[in-house]
Design a protein around this motif. Structure first.
Motif, PDB file in Angstrom:
ATOM      1  N   GLN A 115       0.834  -1.198   0.000  1.00 60.85           N
ATOM      2  CA  GLN A 115       0.000   0.000   0.000  1.00 60.85           C
ATOM      3  C   GLN A 115       0.867   1.244   0.000  1.00 60.85           C
ATOM      4  O   GLN A 115       1.929   1.264   0.620  1.00 60.85           O
ATOM      5  CB  GLN A 115      -0.894   0.011   1.236  1.00 60.85           C
ATOM      6  CG  GLN A 115      -1.989  -1.030   1.130  1.00 60.85           C
ATOM      7  CD  GLN A 115      -2.915  -0.987   2.313  1.00 60.85           C
ATOM      8  OE1 GLN A 115      -2.500  -0.664   3.416  1.00 60.85           O
ATOM      9  NE2 GLN A 115      -4.164  -1.319   2.073  1.00 60.85           N
ATOM     10  N   VAL A 116       0.420   2.254  -0.691  1.00 65.10           N
ATOM     11  CA  VAL A 116       1.167   3.509  -0.697  1.00 65.10           C
ATOM     12  C   VAL A 116       0.294   4.596  -0.072  1.00 65.10           C
ATOM     13  O   VAL A 116      -0.846   4.803  -0.461  1.00 65.10           O
ATOM     14  CB  VAL A 116       1.694   3.863  -2.110  1.00 65.10           C
ATOM     15  CG1 VAL A 116       0.598   3.903  -3.123  1.00 65.10           C
ATOM     16  CG2 VAL A 116       2.489   5.152  -2.089  1.00 65.10           C
ATOM     17  N   ALA A 117       0.854   5.220   0.970  1.00 65.90           N
ATOM     18  CA  ALA A 117       0.112   6.250   1.707  1.00 65.90           C
ATOM     19  C   ALA A 117       0.616   7.628   1.306  1.00 65.90           C
ATOM     20  O   ALA A 117       1.818   7.859   1.187  1.00 65.90           O
ATOM     21  CB  ALA A 117       0.287   6.049   3.206  1.00 65.90           C
ATOM     22  N   VAL A 118      -0.326   8.537   1.072  1.00 63.40           N
ATOM     23  CA  VAL A 118      -0.008   9.907   0.673  1.00 63.40           C
ATOM     24  C   VAL A 118      -0.675  10.855   1.667  1.00 63.40           C
ATOM     25  O   VAL A 118      -1.828  10.645   2.047  1.00 63.40           O
ATOM     26  CB  VAL A 118      -0.518  10.173  -0.770  1.00 63.40           C
ATOM     27  CG1 VAL A 118      -0.353  11.632  -1.159  1.00 63.40           C
ATOM     28  CG2 VAL A 118       0.204   9.273  -1.770  1.00 63.40           C
ATOM     29  N   ASN A 119       0.064  11.880   2.099  1.00 62.87           N
ATOM     30  CA  ASN A 119      -0.474  12.855   3.049  1.00 62.87           C
ATOM     31  C   ASN A 119      -1.304  13.917   2.341  1.00 62.87           C
ATOM     32  O   ASN A 119      -0.916  14.412   1.284  1.00 62.87           O
ATOM     33  CB  ASN A 119       0.674  13.550   3.797  1.00 62.87           C
ATOM     34  CG  ASN A 119       1.406  12.590   4.705  1.00 62.87           C
ATOM     35  OD1 ASN A 119       0.903  12.226   5.761  1.00 62.87           O
ATOM     36  ND2 ASN A 119       2.583  12.153   4.282  1.00 62.87           N
ATOM     37  N   LEU A 120      -2.426  14.277   2.932  1.00 58.14           N
ATOM     38  CA  LEU A 120      -3.255  15.366   2.425  1.00 58.14           C
ATOM     39  C   LEU A 120      -3.341  16.451   3.483  1.00 58.14           C
ATOM     40  O   LEU A 120      -3.600  16.154   4.648  1.00 58.14           O
ATOM     41  CB  LEU A 120      -4.685  14.880   2.149  1.00 58.14           C
ATOM     42  CG  LEU A 120      -4.951  13.915   1.013  1.00 58.14           C
ATOM     43  CD1 LEU A 120      -6.462  13.712   0.887  1.00 58.14           C
ATOM     44  CD2 LEU A 120      -4.386  14.443  -0.300  1.00 58.14           C
ATOM     45  N   SER A 121      -3.161  17.696   3.082  1.00 57.58           N
ATOM     46  CA  SER A 121      -3.287  18.811   4.021  1.00 57.58           C
ATOM     47  C   SER A 121      -4.749  19.264   4.098  1.00 57.58           C
ATOM     48  O   SER A 121      -5.586  18.820   3.309  1.00 57.58           O
ATOM     49  CB  SER A 121      -2.424  19.963   3.546  1.00 57.58           C
ATOM     50  OG  SER A 121      -3.002  20.509   2.370  1.00 57.58           O
ATOM     51  N   ALA A 122      -5.013  20.193   5.015  1.00 52.14           N
ATOM     52  CA  ALA A 122      -6.368  20.737   5.183  1.00 52.14           C
ATOM     53  C   ALA A 122      -6.851  21.380   3.883  1.00 52.14           C
ATOM     54  O   ALA A 122      -7.999  21.207   3.466  1.00 52.14           O
ATOM     55  CB  ALA A 122      -6.376  21.759   6.313  1.00 52.14           C
ATOM     56  N   ARG A 123      -5.947  22.109   3.253  1.00 54.10           N
ATOM     57  CA  ARG A 123      -6.315  22.811   2.024  1.00 54.10           C
ATOM     58  C   ARG A 123      -6.633  21.834   0.889  1.00 54.10           C
ATOM     59  O   ARG A 123      -7.542  22.058   0.091  1.00 54.10           O
ATOM     60  CB  ARG A 123      -5.150  23.701   1.615  1.00 54.10           C
ATOM     61  CG  ARG A 123      -5.525  24.717   0.609  1.00 54.10           C
ATOM     62  CD  ARG A 123      -4.771  25.971   0.939  1.00 54.10           C
ATOM     63  NE  ARG A 123      -4.960  26.966  -0.066  1.00 54.10           N
ATOM     64  CZ  ARG A 123      -4.721  28.254   0.142  1.00 54.10           C
ATOM     65  NH1 ARG A 123      -4.312  28.662   1.326  1.00 54.10           N
ATOM     66  NH2 ARG A 123      -4.902  29.114  -0.812  1.00 54.10           N
ATOM     67  N   GLN A 124      -5.875  20.753   0.810  1.00 55.03           N
ATOM     68  CA  GLN A 124      -6.156  19.742  -0.215  1.00 55.03           C
ATOM     69  C   GLN A 124      -7.499  19.079   0.041  1.00 55.03           C
ATOM     70  O   GLN A 124      -8.255  18.786  -0.882  1.00 55.03           O
ATOM     71  CB  GLN A 124      -5.060  18.681  -0.223  1.00 55.03           C
ATOM     72  CG  GLN A 124      -3.707  19.180  -0.695  1.00 55.03           C
ATOM     73  CD  GLN A 124      -2.651  18.104  -0.520  1.00 55.03           C
ATOM     74  OE1 GLN A 124      -2.042  17.979   0.538  1.00 55.03           O
ATOM     75  NE2 GLN A 124      -2.454  17.303  -1.544  1.00 55.03           N
ATOM     76  N   LEU A 125      -7.779  18.842   1.335  1.00 55.28           N
ATOM     77  CA  LEU A 125      -9.040  18.201   1.707  1.00 55.28           C
ATOM     78  C   LEU A 125     -10.231  19.085   1.320  1.00 55.28           C
ATOM     79  O   LEU A 125     -11.298  18.587   0.965  1.00 55.28           O
ATOM     80  CB  LEU A 125      -9.030  17.935   3.220  1.00 55.28           C
ATOM     81  CG  LEU A 125     -10.128  17.046   3.776  1.00 55.28           C
ATOM     82  CD1 LEU A 125     -10.016  15.635   3.218  1.00 55.28           C
ATOM     83  CD2 LEU A 125     -10.066  17.026   5.307  1.00 55.28           C
ATOM     84  N   ALA A 126     -10.028  20.404   1.380  1.00 53.47           N
ATOM     85  CA  ALA A 126     -11.104  21.344   1.061  1.00 53.47           C
ATOM     86  C   ALA A 126     -11.212  21.633  -0.438  1.00 53.47           C
ATOM     87  O   ALA A 126     -12.128  22.327  -0.874  1.00 53.47           O
ATOM     88  CB  ALA A 126     -10.870  22.652   1.825  1.00 53.47           C
ATOM     89  N   ASP A 127     -10.281  21.109  -1.232  1.00 58.26           N
ATOM     90  CA  ASP A 127     -10.258  21.372  -2.674  1.00 58.26           C
ATOM     91  C   ASP A 127     -11.407  20.617  -3.356  1.00 58.26           C
ATOM     92  O   ASP A 127     -11.465  19.390  -3.296  1.00 58.26           O
ATOM     93  CB  ASP A 127      -8.894  20.900  -3.222  1.00 58.26           C
ATOM     94  CG  ASP A 127      -8.731  21.142  -4.713  1.00 58.26           C
ATOM     95  OD1 ASP A 127      -9.732  21.430  -5.397  1.00 58.26           O
ATOM     96  OD2 ASP A 127      -7.581  21.028  -5.178  1.00 58.26           O
TER      97      ASP A 127
END
Ligand code: C2E
Ligand code: MG
Ligand code: MG
Ligand code: MG
Length: 280
Positions: A115-127
């Motif tokens: 599995q490959v995990a990628v981090n998402l920031s708050a701003r990406q989550l709101a995109d």
């Protein structure tokens, strides 16, 4: 010479010199150019099944090969990227790179299920384009959605919990897995936690670091493991640096772990993919 040092503060505000604001603008301009010119890198940190000691996946962590300053860690540029919105392009690049790399590992070592995990920031989550972008990247690369984990910090989730809930449900519908990152450091409400359709809790490194010497940290880690299991989630410990911490986590029934004890984040070619050349 203390006076000379002190005068540095005044000099910093002279036109043409680098005050913190313009230093940040320079950094952002360089980051935009670096993104365009291929200076960003993704390193991967293995994540291990504690009971078997085998690799379960990797976390993608961005680095920046700066033309003059060397290899920069996210602490040096990720906040500026987030505040300025550059994170949108940066995040899209990391996502694409990591998903394509998972496919390359399969091609090199046979399907590993890694599995490959990628981090998402708050701003990406709101995109508003996030869900479509994730679906598009997976489809173009041909990676099954269940091979991708998206990590979102507790703090990012709680900055707009209702918006986050909707987005998480859409991501879940794609079949990607979701992890709460840095768990225990934010202000999660159990009301939201039980509604968020997440698959994993990543217990923050700060508690793991103290768990062999501090009874309070150990109790917190134990509670996080129990909470994860009671909610049907996978418990993952971050920042494992010693065999003692590994053993303590194993005794608590923690499922998976990540940390320098197992491996630092490394370039893609150095990841010990099952079936690959490097053994675990
Ligand atoms: P994170 O997602 O919690 O990632 C774990 C961080 O802990 C990584 O730092 C990793 O190198 C470090 N780490 C892992 N094991 C150990 C250990 O045993 N001891 C110690 N002391 N540290 C350990 P890194 O790579 O500097 O990343 C820091 C943060 O930057 C990440 O925290 C994540 O929030 C953010 N980040 C990194 N890459 C990306 C990205 O592509 N997109 C976004 N939005 N954020 C990113
Ligand atoms: Mg993470
Ligand atoms: Mg974390
Ligand atoms: Mg962190």
């Amino acid at each position: 010479r203390a006076k000379a040092q002190g005068s540095g503060r005044w000099e910093a505000h002279r036109p043409g010199s680098t005050d913190p604001g313009s230093a940040r603008l320079v950094l952002l301009e360089q980051l935009r150019a670096g993104l365009r010119d291929g200076e960003l890198r993704v390193h991967y940190q293995p994540r291990m099944h504690l009971a078997s000691g085998t690799i379960s996946g990797v976390e993608a962590l961005v680095r920046w090969q700066h033309p003059t300053r060397g290899l920069l860690q996210p602490a040096e540029f990720i906040d500026a990227a987030e505040e300025s919105g550059v994170i949108r392009d940066l995040g899209a690049w990391v996502l694409t790179e990591a998903v394509e790399q998972a496919v390359r590992w399969d091609a090199r070592s046979g399907p590993s299920g890694l599995q490959v995990a990628v981090n998402l920031s708050a701003r990406q989550l709101a995109d508003p384009d996030l869900v479509t972008r994730v679906a598009g990247v997976l489809a173009r690369a041909g990676l099954p959605s269940s091979r991708l984990v998206l990590e979102i910090t507790e703090t990012a989730l709680m900055s707009d919990p209702d918006g986050a809930l909707t987005t998480l449900q859409q991501l879940r519908a794609l079949g990607v897995l979701l992890a709460v990152d840095d768990f225990g450091t934010g202000y999660s409400s159990f009301t939201y936690l039980k509604q968020f359709p997440v698959d994993e809790l990543k217990i923050d490194r700060s508690f793991v670091t103290g768990m062999t010497t501090d009874a309070g940290d150990r109790a917190i880690v134990a509670s996080c493991v129990h909470l994860a299991h009671a909610m049907g989630l996978v418990a993952v410990a971050e920042g494992v640096e010693s065999p003692g911490e590994r053993d303590a986590l194993l005794a608590l029934g923690c499922d998976q772990a990540q940390g320098y004890f197992f491996s630092r984040p490394v370039p893609a070619d150095a990841v010990p993919v099952p079936g690959g050349v490097v053994g675990v």
